[in-house]
Write a protein that holds these residues in place. Sequence first.
Motif, PDB file in Angstrom:
ATOM      1  N   LEU A  22       0.711  -1.221   0.066  1.00  0.00           N
ATOM      2  CA  LEU A  22      -0.037  -0.075  -0.027  1.00  0.00           C
ATOM      3  C   LEU A  22       0.843   1.455  -0.019  1.00  0.00           C
ATOM      4  O   LEU A  22       1.609   1.399   0.711  1.00  0.00           O
ATOM      5  CB  LEU A  22      -0.802   0.077   1.255  1.00  0.00           C
ATOM      6  CG  LEU A  22      -1.666  -1.329   1.434  1.00  0.00           C
ATOM      7  CD1 LEU A  22      -2.602  -0.984   2.935  1.00  0.00           C
ATOM      8  CD2 LEU A  22      -2.771  -1.474   0.161  1.00  0.00           C
ATOM      9  N   GLN A  23       0.523   2.106  -1.074  1.00  0.00           N
ATOM     10  CA  GLN A  23       1.256   3.388  -0.987  1.00  0.00           C
ATOM     11  C   GLN A  23       0.225   4.541  -0.808  1.00  0.00           C
ATOM     12  O   GLN A  23      -0.464   4.636  -1.801  1.00  0.00           O
ATOM     13  CB  GLN A  23       1.787   3.586  -2.225  1.00  0.00           C
ATOM     14  CG  GLN A  23       2.631   4.855  -2.447  1.00  0.00           C
ATOM     15  CD  GLN A  23       4.020   4.972  -1.463  1.00  0.00           C
ATOM     16  OE1 GLN A  23       4.822   4.127  -1.855  1.00  0.00           O
ATOM     17  NE2 GLN A  23       3.922   6.144  -1.090  1.00  0.00           N
ATOM     18  N   ALA A  24       0.441   5.330   0.283  1.00  0.00           N
ATOM     19  CA  ALA A  24      -0.272   6.582   0.583  1.00  0.00           C
ATOM     20  C   ALA A  24      -0.130   7.710  -0.600  1.00  0.00           C
ATOM     21  O   ALA A  24       0.924   8.004  -0.858  1.00  0.00           O
ATOM     22  CB  ALA A  24      -0.416   7.098   1.886  1.00  0.00           C
ATOM     23  N   GLY A  25      -0.873   8.579  -0.621  1.00  0.00           N
ATOM     24  CA  GLY A  25      -0.643   9.783  -1.442  1.00  0.00           C
ATOM     25  C   GLY A  25       0.298  10.653  -0.596  1.00  0.00           C
ATOM     26  O   GLY A  25       0.483  10.903   0.616  1.00  0.00           O
ATOM     27  N   GLY A  26       1.096  11.275  -1.630  1.00  0.00           N
ATOM     28  CA  GLY A  26       2.128  12.374  -0.960  1.00  0.00           C
ATOM     29  C   GLY A  26       1.574  13.692  -0.692  1.00  0.00           C
ATOM     30  O   GLY A  26       0.317  14.004  -1.023  1.00  0.00           O
ATOM     31  N   ALA A  27       2.552  14.646   0.055  1.00  0.00           N
ATOM     32  CA  ALA A  27       1.677  15.766   0.832  1.00  0.00           C
ATOM     33  C   ALA A  27       2.087  16.695  -0.116  1.00  0.00           C
ATOM     34  O   ALA A  27       2.796  16.907  -1.085  1.00  0.00           O
ATOM     35  CB  ALA A  27       2.349  16.043   2.008  1.00  0.00           C
ATOM     36  N   GLY A  28       1.316  17.925  -0.142  1.00  0.00           N
ATOM     37  CA  GLY A  28       1.704  19.283  -0.789  1.00  0.00           C
ATOM     38  C   GLY A  28       2.809  19.853   0.090  1.00  0.00           C
ATOM     39  O   GLY A  28       2.706  19.859   0.906  1.00  0.00           O
ATOM     40  N   GLY A  29       3.484  20.682  -0.967  1.00  0.00           N
ATOM     41  CA  GLY A  29       4.565  21.597  -0.264  1.00  0.00           C
ATOM     42  C   GLY A  29       3.988  22.787   0.056  1.00  0.00           C
ATOM     43  O   GLY A  29       2.933  23.419  -0.463  1.00  0.00           O
ATOM     44  N   SER A  30       4.811  23.575   0.592  1.00  0.00           N
ATOM     45  CA  SER A  30       4.389  24.859   0.947  1.00  0.00           C
ATOM     46  C   SER A  30       5.685  25.770   0.780  1.00  0.00           C
ATOM     47  O   SER A  30       6.464  25.696  -0.227  1.00  0.00           O
ATOM     48  CB  SER A  30       3.769  25.365   2.102  1.00  0.00           C
ATOM     49  OG  SER A  30       3.564  26.915   1.998  1.00  0.00           O
TER      50      SER A  30
END
Length: 173
Positions: A22-30
């Motif tokens: 299982l691979q989860a979604g990566g986060a957004g950067g700021s």
Amino acid sequence: MERGQTKLGNLLIIMANINYFLQAGGAGGSSGGGGAGGLANGIISTAAGTYAVVIGGGGAGGSNTVTRGTNGSNTTFNGQTATGGGGGANINFNPANNGGCGGGAGSNSSTTGTGGSGSEGGNGGTTGGFTSSPYPSGGGGGIGANGQNATSGTQSGAGGAGTAETLTGAGTI
């Protein structure tokens, strides 16, 4: 799948023991980099049947001065969870978010930022103590390594390394 979307589907299982990945979604950067989505894998015993699978989407990017990046969404299957990546911090809100891999820190003239913690991979990098323009940031954590700290007043940290995974066997899909 478009960025930020989470998908739900079903998986028909006819085998007793299965290898899962299982691979989860990566986060957004700021200002700081977004953390990679967490990884969960192993072997579980299941009964024949239909099981729900949720594939987590990536998080949205934040604004450098107003919002952090949002965390990625979790991926789940039969009680197993890969945790979405932690959103990167902006220059006014530190520390970065925790997640499967931690988000990278942001900085401003009065605050040195800290990276978020990774529960399934690396932590986010810090600002390295630099608090002058152009305000370098920390890299987001990767599955294989922590995000890098800022290395100078003009150089933000790189994102953490990934990892190679191999699935084999007759039941691999």
